[in-house]
Structure formats: structure tokens, C-alpha cells
Write a protein that holds these residues in place. Structure first.
Motif, PDB file in Angstrom:
ATOM      1  N   ILE A  55     -43.874  -6.274  18.460  1.00  0.00           N
ATOM      2  CA  ILE A  55     -44.877  -6.693  17.485  1.00  0.00           C
ATOM      3  C   ILE A  55     -44.451  -7.969  16.769  1.00  0.00           C
ATOM      4  CG2 ILE A  55     -45.898  -6.072  15.285  1.00  0.00           C
ATOM      5  CD1 ILE A  55     -47.242  -4.371  16.973  1.00  0.00           C
TER       6      ILE A  55
ATOM      7  N   TYR B 202     -48.818   3.255  15.531  1.00  0.00           N
ATOM      8  CA  TYR B 202     -48.971   2.024  14.743  1.00  0.00           C
ATOM      9  C   TYR B 202     -48.697   0.817  15.628  1.00  0.00           C
ATOM     10  CZ  TYR B 202     -48.116   5.297  10.875  1.00  0.00           C
ATOM     11  OH  TYR B 202     -48.137   6.353  10.022  1.00  0.00           O
TER      12      TYR B 202
ATOM     13  N   GLY C 204     -51.436  -2.199  17.264  1.00  0.00           N
ATOM     14  CA  GLY C 204     -51.289  -3.634  17.048  1.00  0.00           C
ATOM     15  C   GLY C 204     -50.822  -4.376  18.272  1.00  0.00           C
ATOM     16  N   PHE C 205     -51.022  -3.816  19.445  1.00  0.00           N
ATOM     17  CA  PHE C 205     -50.370  -4.390  20.619  1.00  0.00           C
ATOM     18  C   PHE C 205     -51.042  -5.644  21.145  1.00  0.00           C
ATOM     19  CE2 PHE C 205     -47.691  -4.223  24.298  1.00  0.00           C
ATOM     20  CZ  PHE C 205     -46.612  -3.517  23.839  1.00  0.00           C
TER      21      PHE C 205
ATOM     22  N   LYS D 239     -51.524  -9.100  21.064  1.00  0.00           N
ATOM     23  CA  LYS D 239     -50.711 -10.023  20.296  1.00  0.00           C
ATOM     24  C   LYS D 239     -51.539 -11.026  19.500  1.00  0.00           C
ATOM     25  CE  LYS D 239     -46.782 -10.665  20.633  1.00  0.00           C
ATOM     26  NZ  LYS D 239     -45.660 -10.229  19.787  1.00  0.00           N
TER      27      LYS D 239
ATOM     28  N   PHE E 225     -58.025  -8.544  14.738  1.00  0.00           N
ATOM     29  CA  PHE E 225     -58.531  -7.198  14.435  1.00  0.00           C
ATOM     30  C   PHE E 225     -57.473  -6.153  14.731  1.00  0.00           C
ATOM     31  CE2 PHE E 225     -62.291  -9.730  15.190  1.00  0.00           C
ATOM     32  CZ  PHE E 225     -63.110  -9.344  14.144  1.00  0.00           C
TER      33      PHE E 225
ATOM     34  N   LYS F  93     -54.231  -6.456  14.735  1.00  0.00           N
ATOM     35  CA  LYS F  93     -53.155  -6.477  13.753  1.00  0.00           C
ATOM     36  C   LYS F  93     -53.606  -5.827  12.441  1.00  0.00           C
ATOM     37  CE  LYS F  93     -49.730  -8.636  15.730  1.00  0.00           C
ATOM     38  NZ  LYS F  93     -50.179  -8.280  17.061  1.00  0.00           N
ATOM     39  N   GLU F  94     -54.850  -6.159  12.048  1.00  0.00           N
ATOM     40  CA  GLU F  94     -55.350  -5.607  10.800  1.00  0.00           C
ATOM     41  C   GLU F  94     -55.470  -4.089  10.897  1.00  0.00           C
ATOM     42  OE1 GLU F  94     -58.892  -7.405   9.348  1.00  0.00           O
ATOM     43  OE2 GLU F  94     -59.456  -5.621   8.241  1.00  0.00           O
TER      44      GLU F  94
ATOM     45  N   SER G  27     -53.777  -2.174  12.748  1.00  0.00           N
ATOM     46  CA  SER G  27     -52.438  -1.619  12.756  1.00  0.00           C
ATOM     47  C   SER G  27     -51.875  -1.506  11.339  1.00  0.00           C
ATOM     48  CB  SER G  27     -51.585  -2.518  13.641  1.00  0.00           C
ATOM     49  OG  SER G  27     -50.266  -2.344  13.409  1.00  0.00           O
ATOM     50  N   LEU G  28     -52.094  -2.550  10.526  1.00  0.00           N
ATOM     51  CA  LEU G  28     -51.581  -2.509   9.150  1.00  0.00           C
ATOM     52  C   LEU G  28     -52.260  -1.396   8.353  1.00  0.00           C
ATOM     53  CD1 LEU G  28     -49.774  -3.881   7.050  1.00  0.00           C
ATOM     54  CD2 LEU G  28     -51.749  -5.154   6.313  1.00  0.00           C
ATOM     55  N   LYS G  29     -53.589  -1.293   8.490  1.00  0.00           N
ATOM     56  CA  LYS G  29     -54.299  -0.254   7.747  1.00  0.00           C
ATOM     57  C   LYS G  29     -53.810   1.132   8.161  1.00  0.00           C
ATOM     58  CE  LYS G  29     -58.584  -2.507   6.547  1.00  0.00           C
ATOM     59  NZ  LYS G  29     -59.981  -2.731   6.900  1.00  0.00           N
TER      60      LYS G  29
ATOM     61  N   ASP H  90     -61.983   1.796  11.328  1.00  0.00           N
ATOM     62  CA  ASP H  90     -61.352   0.484  11.436  1.00  0.00           C
ATOM     63  C   ASP H  90     -60.306   0.477  12.540  1.00  0.00           C
ATOM     64  OD1 ASP H  90     -62.902  -0.234   9.388  1.00  0.00           O
ATOM     65  OD2 ASP H  90     -61.324  -0.368   7.879  1.00  0.00           O
TER      66      ASP H  90
ATOM     67  N   GLU I  84     -61.785   0.770  16.012  1.00  0.00           N
ATOM     68  CA  GLU I  84     -62.442  -0.438  16.477  1.00  0.00           C
ATOM     69  C   GLU I  84     -61.437  -1.524  16.836  1.00  0.00           C
ATOM     70  OE1 GLU I  84     -65.308  -2.100  13.826  1.00  0.00           O
ATOM     71  OE2 GLU I  84     -65.546  -3.876  15.073  1.00  0.00           O
ATOM     72  N   GLY I  85     -60.405  -1.668  15.989  1.00  0.00           N
ATOM     73  CA  GLY I  85     -59.481  -2.772  16.182  1.00  0.00           C
ATOM     74  C   GLY I  85     -58.496  -2.556  17.321  1.00  0.00           C
TER      75      GLY I  85
ATOM     76  N   ARG J  86     -67.026   1.999  17.197  1.00  0.00           N
ATOM     77  CA  ARG J  86     -67.172   2.533  15.842  1.00  0.00           C
ATOM     78  C   ARG J  86     -68.042   3.773  15.833  1.00  0.00           C
ATOM     79  NH1 ARG J  86     -64.979  -0.443  11.982  1.00  0.00           N
ATOM     80  NH2 ARG J  86     -65.698   0.222   9.943  1.00  0.00           N
TER      81      ARG J  86
ATOM     82  N   VAL K 199     -41.091  -0.814  11.334  1.00  0.00           N
ATOM     83  CA  VAL K 199     -42.382  -1.055  11.976  1.00  0.00           C
ATOM     84  C   VAL K 199     -43.326  -1.767  11.022  1.00  0.00           C
ATOM     85  CG1 VAL K 199     -44.409   0.042  12.935  1.00  0.00           C
ATOM     86  CG2 VAL K 199     -42.185   0.865  13.541  1.00  0.00           C
TER      87      VAL K 199
ATOM     88  N   ILE L  50     -45.092  -5.447  11.429  1.00  0.00           N
ATOM     89  CA  ILE L  50     -46.539  -5.696  11.440  1.00  0.00           C
ATOM     90  C   ILE L  50     -46.908  -6.723  10.386  1.00  0.00           C
ATOM     91  CG2 ILE L  50     -48.776  -4.627  11.037  1.00  0.00           C
ATOM     92  CD1 ILE L  50     -47.636  -2.075  12.206  1.00  0.00           C
TER      93      ILE L  50
ATOM     94  N   ILE M  45     -48.833 -10.188  11.039  1.00  0.00           N
ATOM     95  CA  ILE M  45     -50.089 -10.556  10.378  1.00  0.00           C
ATOM     96  C   ILE M  45     -49.949 -11.891   9.674  1.00  0.00           C
ATOM     97  CG2 ILE M  45     -51.539  -9.986   8.412  1.00  0.00           C
ATOM     98  CD1 ILE M  45     -51.872  -7.376   9.324  1.00  0.00           C
TER      99      ILE M  45
ATOM    100  N   ILE N  33     -57.329  -9.188   3.886  1.00  0.00           N
ATOM    101  CA  ILE N  33     -57.321  -8.787   5.290  1.00  0.00           C
ATOM    102  C   ILE N  33     -58.455  -7.802   5.476  1.00  0.00           C
ATOM    103  CG2 ILE N  33     -55.885  -7.839   7.108  1.00  0.00           C
ATOM    104  CD1 ILE N  33     -53.491  -8.522   5.425  1.00  0.00           C
TER     105      ILE N  33
ATOM    106  N   LEU O 169     -61.398  -7.961   7.858  1.00  0.00           N
ATOM    107  CA  LEU O 169     -62.374  -8.302   8.892  1.00  0.00           C
ATOM    108  C   LEU O 169     -63.170  -7.078   9.306  1.00  0.00           C
ATOM    109  CD1 LEU O 169     -60.239 -10.595  11.156  1.00  0.00           C
ATOM    110  CD2 LEU O 169     -62.066 -11.276   9.656  1.00  0.00           C
ATOM    111  N   LEU O 170     -62.505  -5.911   9.293  1.00  0.00           N
ATOM    112  CA  LEU O 170     -63.153  -4.704   9.784  1.00  0.00           C
ATOM    113  C   LEU O 170     -63.823  -3.997   8.624  1.00  0.00           C
ATOM    114  CD1 LEU O 170     -60.164  -3.532  11.907  1.00  0.00           C
ATOM    115  CD2 LEU O 170     -62.355  -4.124  12.829  1.00  0.00           C
TER     116      LEU O 170
END
Lengths: 173, 475, 384, 102
Positions: free
Chosen positions: A166, B140, B144-145, B147, B151, B153-154, B156-158, B228, B231-232, B295, D77, D81, D85, D97, D99-100
């Protein structure tokens, strides 16, 4: 010696007080770098509390892993994603009051329950419970708890691979 | 059983782990990156064969008490491998995944299969936590794979932030349970808890554990992350996430509730009743207004979790059977839907529902399977979804929870509405262009498996139901 | 003579017992240890600066400081006074709090580690049963101090130096801890005292193959941990001025210096404790043995400084990850073999030779694998 | 135990609540991660203190040990991330952040 015990008690309560103050700092300080250091301080006080209840090994692991490892990671990331001397960014969103109410509700809900419960499975108080030595912990990690320990190893391996994939920056080939 | 003796029963998992590491390093050897995917599939197949060969009849607890190999584990061990296997089939086709890190990607998928198996076999709070975190942490990363994709990455963070907070709450609950009972073994807890002087603290612990498990099964109010993230994430990963952690989350929930909290049955049943109603309603109502197929399926899967929770709420033998059958059936159906989504988005390049217009003319196979899967989700006989719904409703009505039954029935109507909206787009609207949609062989295999599961389980559900009946009572 | 310091402390405690109630005695005993260590640290540091200057000067055919006092013996005092009366400069944009706290936070762990060093028989300040873990944990706190100094100075060179230094410290911590594991396996305890006791009768671990290798790895990593030459990239004058302490002057600067010298001392002391038999030794009093061995190792550090050129960043990382870490892992295996072959005896030929063969083989293999890339010699046909 | 169990439990409860406030109010993703570490540490305090009064003291300390290790993994991890980002979006503020949606 009751006097010494009193001193130690004062020390532990002092540690707790400092820990809570530092925790508030870790959550509210506008400068993230300061917040990170406040967290490091909380971690050290918690290590102190571990030592005071006889979990020396965990206290040391806490410092070695958390303060030495996790905190270094966090601060590194702060340095990678922040700019030198950036101070004018708002650190908090506008949910402060809501969050404070939620947290207050949480404390008022569980706190009295904890105080009312006298029936933690306490041992007979005439014999002091044996402290776990490092040898005991090590032996049980290699015998009774060997399966979760190995699983943990697999987990850390997998997570290491994932985190590298990542965070790695692809070079244009 | 001691560690060394246990290893012989642990062979499938060892193959899985060795295979995962092998797949990781095969990246160094193979020029053609598809070969990595094939070898990952091979690992899954070998592991499945070993499970078949080594099946045991009575429950064994391996490695001290950390891995309980009973029939429940047997069932979900196979399910976990099958789910990951289908996710690998989807990944073979899905093109946005960078070709750079395929070794790591497939290795992580195999590792997460291992994590799912651990979840199904955990009866110790320590193992439950470890297994859940195992699956979560790897998810997680998998989410986020992509690269370059913002979307992904976002999402993955959420997912990470939500997941960590929920597991922190779960841990707090677990620590309270440990304090109240003095043990981590779920099976030994109920006696200590039955005599607890402070039932409200026990219930607090239960609620907090619910927060963690509710996150995994995307139960309201812990569902906010799900749309989210679904979808991402890369679509194969979404397919995996909507069924894998969710189904296994239910297994863990059953184990925890049946082990530790039976004395408090009357207290937690209303809680789950309400949560189940909220979950299905929230999922279905919001799904009505979705325009993105991923979604839409995300919200639909939240609603499905609500139906499954109905079975948990009764917690009779019939209810638990219903939950297990429903989970298996749901896994087949939902994975099948994602096969269609992957196949379509490969050619169309988008996940918007309006781009599915005229799918029936471009690929009758995909459109037909989509119809079958949606009908199954809606609970139309003779498809598998019907069996699941039937059992759940039977369990609820038998216990006299009529309000719940009515709410669920109303919800099914709402769900049918948006399912048919998609089907209408697929069958009745004219396509934008007439090119036929290809369906490569990995997708054909995946489609074959899921279709077979959806139809066969609907037509002759007896084998599965009998197997599930033999699981109970849980040891 | 051997128990001189122990007796002095006992006398002090006895004195307080006569006057005060018994619980004060415990406090006095703690206070004596703390004061002794708090004085010892700065004292060692002051004279290490002198020793370093003298030794390096001799190696470079110079004389070194010789004006203040006989042989320059009072030079450290003069330096101290100079440091104290120097102007304390804080950059205008610096983060004032961090800038102030950083030197303190770097010195404190360096001093705390003294608490578990066994200076002599019965001369460990706190005999923790997790002593070695304490050492590893406390020395890892230092990285945070370096971060604070780097970030607080608000200077690009400081941040660069800080980043380098932290990357270096966390990389070398791993082989360092791994090279201690064999000792813990052999002794079966984390207490520093127990480790020294286990090396009685010339059974110093450095005489075993794994002990020798562990000693070398530990010492090298230790040198890297305290940012000393040839691993002093973090403060490479020619590249990034002085790294994380570029913006410090006066007493704060002296504190960084103090931390560096004190950790040089603790690393040498720990190596002595773990591998060189600690205070064990014939004839001389135990504490003298400890200091002799420790200063011997410090001399080697100074020798490094006077001889070896500085490493490049990639060489530094490669050494830790590709060479020292695998070697220290093999070393653990070698220790297990030694343990099972030797059958409680310290020296048996089989137990000596099998691990030796394993270690030599893996050393050779790692050297082969890590062979540096040598570009072919360029030929310029038109030059001649 | 030197001090009553209940006091330590209250301490950890307050720590947990403070962490909750942080999770809910921080804008910066790293800030949220810091708060999550507070939550996990509160749990660890609970576990270690319960292990002093429990039938099975080993279990509590082991659990705490695993929690520390997993917290480290989760932090690794999470920070990976966050860095990723930051590379693509040049911000780590969670409310930027977005977008979704729905």
C-alpha cells in the motif's frame, strides 16, 4: 511498612492523573506532533501502572513496542504528511459538543455499574495472588498459547506485506 | 489435544498457509502473471480435497482450546475456501488490478481465507479477537489495493477507521467479560455469568461486543462504512467482503451468544429484534434510490443481514438452523451477482445501473443469471433464497414475534421493488451498443458454481438442512 | 576492597536507621543509589571527552589537550564552564517547548539505563528481573527525543538528520535485540545480575562461537545506536551540518553530547555484562574489572573513529538488514545446537565445533550474497 | 493490588471516553489513529488489572500482549494507508476525503 505503601499509592494516583491530563492533550492539542508526544506520555504512564500491578513484562513490552515502535511510526507519518510549522489548520471538526455528550453518557452509564459490582472473581485475600514471572509468561507462550502466538506471526507477516504494497511508491518503469 | 497431535487435523490450513507463501514467491518466477492466480486456485482446491479427506464426525478441540473442529467449523471451512476461490476466479478477469503486485494480492486473499477459517473455529475470546482482526487487517489492505484509484484508497481509510473503533469497543466488552468471569473461554462463561450480581454490566459487555461483530456483519447502526467500502473496493474484493466476513461474523455471533449469554436470553432478544428491523429497513429503503450497482448490492446486503438477524433473535434450534442455511444460500447468490457485475464492467467500464440497459440482448447468459440471483435474493421459490427466507420466517412465527414477521414481509416487498427495477433495465431498455459481452472461462466456472448452488439448494435443500440439523446442539 | 561501595552505602543506611524510623531507611537507600548514578553519568561523560580527544590525538600523532591542569586533566571542567556561560540561542520559528524538552528527553533514558548495569558484585542499582528488556525498552525512547529535536528546530537539515537517525536506530535495534537472545537462552533469565553470575569461572560467553559472534553484532549495533563513527550519518558535518542538533548551543548542546557519551558507555558496559563476563575476574576488585573491560571497548570505539571512513546511507541499511540480521538469526540456531550438544558443560569439542561450522558457513554465504556490485573497469581507448 | 480495582477501572473508563471524544472530533486521520491507540490502551489497563484478581491470571496478560501486538499491526496498516492517501490527494483531513457519498 504503611508509610511506603502510602507513598507508592500516591505515586500510582499521580501517574493516573498525569495520564488523564496527557490523554486530554493527545485528543485536543491542535498541533498533531504535540498530540503524538502526549500520547507517548500516556503510554509511558500506563506502562508505569502495569509495573505497579506486577505486570513488569507487559510494562516493558508496552514501552518497547508502543513507545519505541508505534509512536515512531506515528511521528514519522506526521512528519511525512505535514509541513514544517503548519499551524493554521483547524484540528477539530464541529461535533465537539455532541462528542462530549456521548463520552459523558458513556462514563455515566458504565462508571456506576463498575462501582456497584463488588463481585469480581476475587481470590481469597489471605494469600497474596502469585505474580506471574517472565518465565511463566514465556513458557505459556510456547506451550499453552503457542497456537495464537503462531497465528499472530502469520498475521504480522501478512500485514507487513500488505502495508508495504500500500505505502510503496511505484517507480515509473 | 496437544499441539503436535493437532497438526494432522490441521493439514488443510497448513497447505493454505504454505500455499500462500508459495504464491507470494511465485511472483518472482512466473512471467505470465495469470499463472499466479491459477496456482492460488490450485492451493484452494488441494485444501478443499484435504478437508474432504480428513473430515471427522465428533468435535475435536485442537491446540488446547484454541481451534474447535466441529461440524459448524467443517461447514464454514469449506464455505470460506469456496468464497475465496470464487473471489480469485473474479480477480483473474478483473483488469483494474495492477499487474505489479499480483503475487501479494493472491497471497493476501489466501491468508484471509485462513483468517475466515479461524473465525469459524474460535471459541476463546482471545482467538475470536485475533481471527476477526486477522480478517479485518487484511481486508483493509485488499480494499485499498487499486494503487492509483482515489476511491479505493478512501474506502480503505474509512474501513480502517471504522473497523478499528468498532474492534476497540468489542475489546472493551471482552475485557469486562473477562473481569466478570475470570476466563476467556466462551463455553465456560455462562456458569460464571449466571451467578453475576450485576446483570446490567454483563449486558453492557454484550452490547459492546455487538458493536464489533455488528461491524463485521454490517448491522445497523454499524453499517455506515459498508456502502462506501463496497463501492470503492476492487469488485472481487467487494464480492469477498459482502459474503466472507459477514457469514463468518454470524458464526462467531452464534458461538458467543450460545456459549456465554444464554442465561440472559430474555434481555438480549428484544435488542436484536429491534436491531434486525432497523437493519433491514435502513438497507432496503436507501437501496431504492441507488444508481450504482455495487452500492445497490451493498445496501441489499445490509438488508439481508437484517433478515439473518431474525434467526439470531429467536435463537431456537430452528432459528440457528435458519441462520446457517440463510448464510450459505446468501453466499452463493451474492457471489453470483458479483460475477455478473465483473463481467459487465469489464466491457462496459462502469458500474452504473443505467449502463446495464439491454444486457439481455448483449449477453443472455449474464442477464439470465442476474435474473436468477435477484429472484433468489427476493425469496421467490423454487430458488435457494426462498428456503432461507422460509426457515427464518418459520422460526420467527413459531416464537410468536409477529411484528418482526410483518416488518420483514413489508421489507421483502420493498426489496423486490428495486430488484425488479434493475431487472427491468436489463431486459426492457434498449442497449446503447449491441456488442456481445464476452464471458471468459474463469467467470463461466464461477457462474456455474453459484448458479448451481442457487438452483440446486432451492430444489433439493434437504441435504443442507439435514447437515445443519446435525450441527446442533453446539457443544 | 571489592565491596567498598556497597559498604559505604550500607553505612549510610545504617546511620539513618539509628535516627529515623525504618521506612526512611528504604528511602535513603534508594536516594543513595540515585545520587550515585546521577553523579556517575556526568562524570563519566566529562572524562570520556578528554579520553577521546587524547586518544584520537595520539592516533593522529598529536598531543591533545595539555594546558589545563596536569596532562589536561582539568580540561573537561573548563569545557563545562564554557558550555554553561555560552549564549543559549533558540531560533525564532522553532517550536519552543519541543526545542527545550528534546535534550532532556534524550539524556534521561541514557541515564536511566545505568540503573540496571551491574557495576560490580552487589552493585546493581535496581536488579530488575526484566533488566535486559528494560535496557532495550528505555533505549528505544531516545528516538522520540531525536524526533523532537529535529522537528522542534524547524530546520530542514535538522529534519533530514532526524529522519536518518531514526531510520538508523530502528534498523539497528532489531539485530541488536536478536543478538542478545542467545545469551538469554543460555542463562534463562533477563536479569543482568543473573547473566553475570552465569559467566563465573571464566565461562565468559565470548569464548563460545555464538557468544563471540553475538558480541561483535551487539557491539557494532550499539555503536550504530549511539550514532558514533563510522555510523554517524545523522550528524555528518559535510552533508547536513550537525543533523538534529544543528540549532542547539550552550548547555542544551552539551546535553546531546552527554547523551552520546553516556550511551557509548552503557553500550560498552552492556557488552561487557552480556558477553565479557561483566565484573567477573581474578585478583582485582569486581568493579575495577567492569570498568577495565568497559573502557577497553570504549577504546575500540575511539579506534573506529580514528580509522574508519563514514558509511553511505544504503550501505548502512544494507549492513543491518541484509547482513547483521540474518547472521543474528542463525546465531540463535547455533546457540540452540550448542545448548543441546554441550550437555550442561561449558566446553565440549562437538558443542564448540558444530555451531562454529554453521556460523562460519553462514558468514561466508552472506558475504557471497552481499557481494557489492563492482562496475567493470572502464576502458578509454582514445586516451592513450 | 495496591489501590482498589475499581479506581483503576474508572481510570481506564475515563481514558476510553477521552479516546472516544478524539475519534469523534479529530479532523486529521492520524489524529483519529492516535485516539484509537488511547482506546486500545484503556482496554489493556482493564485486562491487566483484571488478571490480578482472576482465576486465570495468565489469560488476561496474554490477551493484553496480543492486543499490543495487534495494535502495532493495525497502526502500521493505518499509517501506510494514510501515507498512500496523502500521495494521491495531498491531504489527510477526513472531511476533505469525501468522494464516496450515499
Amino acid at each position: 511498612m504503611p508509610q511506603l505503601e502510602f507513598l507508592i499509592k500516591c505515586g500510582v494516583y499521580g501517574l493516573m492523573g498525569l495520564g488523564i491530563i496527557a490523554a486530554v492533550g493527545a485528543v485536543l492539542l491542535p498541533n498533531l506532533f504535540h498530540a503524538g508526544l502526549a500520547l507517548a506520555f500516556v503510554l509511558v504512564t500506563i506502562a508505569g501502572i502495569f509495573m505497579s500491578v506486577g505486570a513488569e513484562f507487559l510494562g516493558m513490552v508496552q514501552i518497547l513496542l508502543y513507545v519505541g515502535g508505534v509512536m515512531t511510526l506515528i511521528i514519522y507519518t506526521i512528519m511525512l504528511t505535514g509541513r514544517l510549522g503548519a499551524k493554521d489548520v483547524r484540528a477539530q471538526n464541529r461535533q465537539g459538543i455532541f462528542a462530549a455528550i456521548a463520552a459523558g453518557f458513556f462514563v455515566c452509564w458504565i462508571g456506576p455499574l463498575i462501582l456497584k459490582t463488588g463481585a469480581w472473581p476475587q481470590r481469597e485475600s489471605d494469600s497474596a495472588p502469585p505474580l506471574l514471572s517472565v518465565e511463566d509468561l514465556g513458557m505459556s507462550l510456547m506451550t499453552e498459547y503457542v497456537f495464537p502466538f503462531e497465528v499472530l506471526g502469520v498475521l504480522l507477516f501478512a500485514v507487513l506485506i500488505g502495508a508495504i504494497v500500500i505505502a510503496r511508491q511505484d517507480r515509473p518503469s | 489435544m496437544t499441539t503436535v497431535e493437532s497438526l494432522s487435523h490441521f493439514a488443510p490450513e497448513i497447505v493454505l498457509l504454505v500455499g500462500a507463501v508459495g504464491v507470494l514467491f511465485s511472483d518472482l518466477v512466473f512471467r505470465d502473471k495469470r499463472l499466479i492466480g491459477y496456482s492460488a486456485l490450485g492451493v484452494i482446491v488441494v485444501s478443499l480435497i484435504l478437508i474432504k479427506a480428513l473430515s471427522v464426525s465428533e468435535p475435536l478441540s485442537l491446540f488446547g482450546d484454541f481451534f474447535l473442529l466441529d461440524k459448524l467449523t467443517q461447514l464454514f471451512r469449506v464455505a470460506a475456501l469456496a468464497i475465496v476461490g470464487i473471489a480469485i476466479l473474479l480477480s483473474l478477469v478483473y483488469s483494474p488490478l495492477s499487474k505489479l503486485y499480483m503475487g501479494e494480492y493472491y497471497a493476501l486473499l489466501l491468508f484471509s481465507a485462513f483468517g475466515l477459517i479461524l473465525m469459524s473455529a474460535a471459541t476463546n475470546l482471545l482467538m475470536i479477537f485475533l481471527a476477526i482482526e486477522f480478517v479485518s487487517l487484511i481486508s483493509y489492505v485488499l480494499v485499498g489495493f487499486l494503487k492509483a484509484d482515489k476511491f479505493s484508497k478512501e474506502a480503505s481509510l474509512k474501513y480502517l477507521l471504522f473497523g478499528s473503533v468498532c474492534s476497540a469497543f468489542m475489546l472493551y466488552g471482552m475485557s469486562l467479560l473477562y473481569g466478570l468471569t475470570g476466563t476467556l473461554k466462551v463455553t465456560e462463561m455462562s456458569t460464571a455469568l449466571a451467578s453475576a450480581q450485576q446483570p446490567s454490566l454483563v449486558l453492557t459487555a454484550l452490547v459492546m461486543i455487538f458493536a464489533g461483530l455488528g461491524f463485521k456483519i454490517s448491522m445497523a447502526p454499524f453499517h455506515m462504512w459498508a456502502p462506501d467500502v463496497y463501492e470503492g473496493a476492487p469488485t472481487p474484493v467487494t464480492a469477498f467482503l459482502t459474503v466472507g466476513p459477514k457469514a463468518l461474523g454470524f458464526v462467531v455471533l452464534i458461538r458467543v451468544l450460545s456459549g456465554a449469554f444464554t442465561p440472559f436470553f430474555d434481555n438480549w432478544t428484544p435488542l436484536i429484534l429491534v436491531l434486525s428491523m432497523i437493519t433491514m429497513t435502513v438497507g432496503n429503503v436507501i437501496a431504492l434510490s441507488q444508481t450504482n450497482i455495487k452500492r445497490l448490492i451493498a445496501y441489499s446486503s445490509i438488508a439481508q443481514a437484517g433478515y439473518i438477524l431474525m434467526g439470531i433473535a429467536t435463537f431456537t434450534d430452528l432459528g440457528i438452523q435458519a441462520v446457517l442455511v440463510y448464510a450459505v444460500v446468501y453466499a452463493f447468490t451474492n457471489l453470483g451477482l458479483f460475477v455478473v457485475v465483473v463481467a459487465t464492467s469489464e466491457k462496459v467500464g462502469s458500474d452504473e445501473i443505467k449502463d446495464y440497459a439491454g444486457l439481455a440482448r448483449r449477453s443472455p447468459l449474464l442477464a439470465g443469471s442476474m435474473l436468477v440471483f435477484f429472484l433468489s435474493l427476493a425469496g421467490i421459490p423454487p430458488l435457494a433464497g426462498f428456503i432461507g427466507k422460509y426457515l427464518v420466517f418459520a422460526a420467527v412465527i413459531k416464537e410468536g414475534y409477529y411484528v418482526l414477521a410483518v416488518v420483514a414481509a413489508l421489507n421483502s416487498v420493498v426489496a423486490a421493488a428495486y430488484y425488479f427495477k434493475v431487472i427491468k433495465t436489463v431486459y426492457l431498455q434498449p442497449p446503447r451498443d449491441e456488442d456481445a459481452l464476452p464471458c471468459p472461462w474463469p467467470l463461466r466456472i464461477a457462474l456455474g458454481i453459484t448458479l448451481a448452488g442457487t438452483i440446486l439448494l432451492g430444489v433439493m435443500p434437504n441435504d443442507l438442512i439435514e447437515f445443519v440439523q446435525s450441527i446442533l446442539p453446539l457443544s | 576492597m571489592d565491596q567498598m561501595f556497597v559498604n559505604i552505602k550500607a553505612a549510610l543506611v545504617g546511620l539513618s536507621d539509628k535516627v529515623f524510623p525504618d521506612w526512611v531507611g528504604v528511602l535513603v537507600s534508594i536516594a543513595v543509589s540515585i545520587v550515585a548514578i546521577a553523579l556517575l553519568g556526568p562524570l563519566i561523560m566529562m572524562y570520556l571527552t578528554l579520553i577521546e580527544r587524547k586518544v584520537v590525538a595520539r592516533m593522529q600523532n598529536r598531543i591533545g589537550p595539555n594546558r589545563v591542569g596536569k596532562y589536561g586533566l582539568l580540561q573537561p571542567l573548563a569545557d563545562g564552564v564554557k558550555m554553561l556561560i555560552k549564549e543559549d540561542i533558540v531560533p525564532r520559528n522553532a517550536d519552543k517547548v519541543l526545542h527545550l524538552l528534546a535534550p532532556i528527553l534524550i539524556v534521561a533514558p541514557a541515564l536511566l539505563v545505568f540503573a540496571v548495569l551491574p557495576f560490580g558484585r552487589n552493585m546493581t542499582a535496581v536488579d530488575l528481573n526484566v533488566g535486559i528488556l528494560f535496557f532495550a525498552a528505555i533505549s528505544s525512547i531516545g528516538t522520540i527525543g531525536i524526533f523532537m529535536a529535529a522537528w522542534g528546530s524547524n530546520n530542514k537539515f535538522s529534519v533530514l538528520g532526524g529522519m536518518r537517525s531514526v531510520a538508523q536506530m530502528i534498523s539497528y535495534e532489531i539485530p541488536m535485540v536478536m543478538s542478545v537472545v542467545p545469551v538469554l537462552l543460555a542463562v534463562g533469565s533477563l536479569s543482568t545480575n543473573a547473566i553475570v553470575e552465569a559467566q563465573a569461572d571464566w565461562h565468559w560467553f565470548v569464548f563460545t562461537p555464538w557468544g563471540f559472534l553475538g558480541c561483535v553484532i551487539f557491539f557494532l549495533c550499539g555503536v550504530a545506536e549511539c550514532n558514533r563513527s563510522p555510523f554517524d550519518l545523522a550528524e555528518a558535518e559535510s552533508e547536513i551540518i550537525a543533523g538534529f542538533h544543528t540549532e542547539y548551543s550552550g548547555m542544551k548542546f552539551a546535553l546531546f553530547y552527554m547523551a552520546e557519551f553516556m550511551s557509548a558507555f552503557t553500550i560498552s558496559g552492556m557488552t561487557t555484562t552480556l558477553f565479557l563476563g561483566g565484573w567477573q575476574g581474578p585478583l582485582l576488585p569486581s568493579w575495577l574489572w567492569f570498568f577495565l573491560k568497559t573502557y577497553g571497548l570504549i577504546f575500540i570505539m575511539l579506534w573506529f573513529r580514528a580509522t574508519l571512513p563514514r558509511l553511505r546511507v544504503d550501505q548502512l541499511m544494507a549492513l543491518a538488514w541484509k547482513f547483521l540480521l540474518p547472521l543474528s538469526l542463525v546465531n540463535i540456531v547455533a546457540t540452540c545446537i550448542w545448548h543441546f550438544l554441550s550437555d550442561e558443560a561449558f566446553f565440549t569439542p562437538a558443542a564448540f565445533l558444530v555451531p562454529l561450522a554453521l556460523l562460519v558457513f553462514s558468514y561466508w554465504g552472506l558475504m557471497k550474497l552481499n557481494q557489492p556490485y563492482m562496475p567493470e573497469k572502464r576502458v578509454y581507448p582514445l586516451v592513450d | 493490588m495496591i489501590i482498589p480495582l475499581e479506581h483503576v477501572l474508572l481510570f481506564s473508563l475515563i481514558l476510553f471516553a477521552i479516546g472516544m471524544v478524539g475519534v469523534l472530533t479529530r479532523r486529521n486521520a492520524i489524529g483519529i489513529l492516535i485516539s484509537i491507540e488511547l482506546l486500545l490502551n484503556a482496554v489493556n489497563v482493564n485486562l491487566v488489572c483484571f488478571s490480578r484478581v482472576s482465576e486465570d491470571p495468565m489469560a488476561g496478560q496474554m490477551f493484553a500482549f496480543f492486543v499490543i501486538a495487534l495494535a502495532a499491526a493495525a497502526a502500521a496498516v493505518g499509517l501506510a494507508i494514510v501515507v498512500a492517501i496523502y500521495r494521491t490527494r495531498n491531504t489527510v483531513q477526513t472531511d476533505e476525503i469525501q468522494l464516496l457519498k450515499w
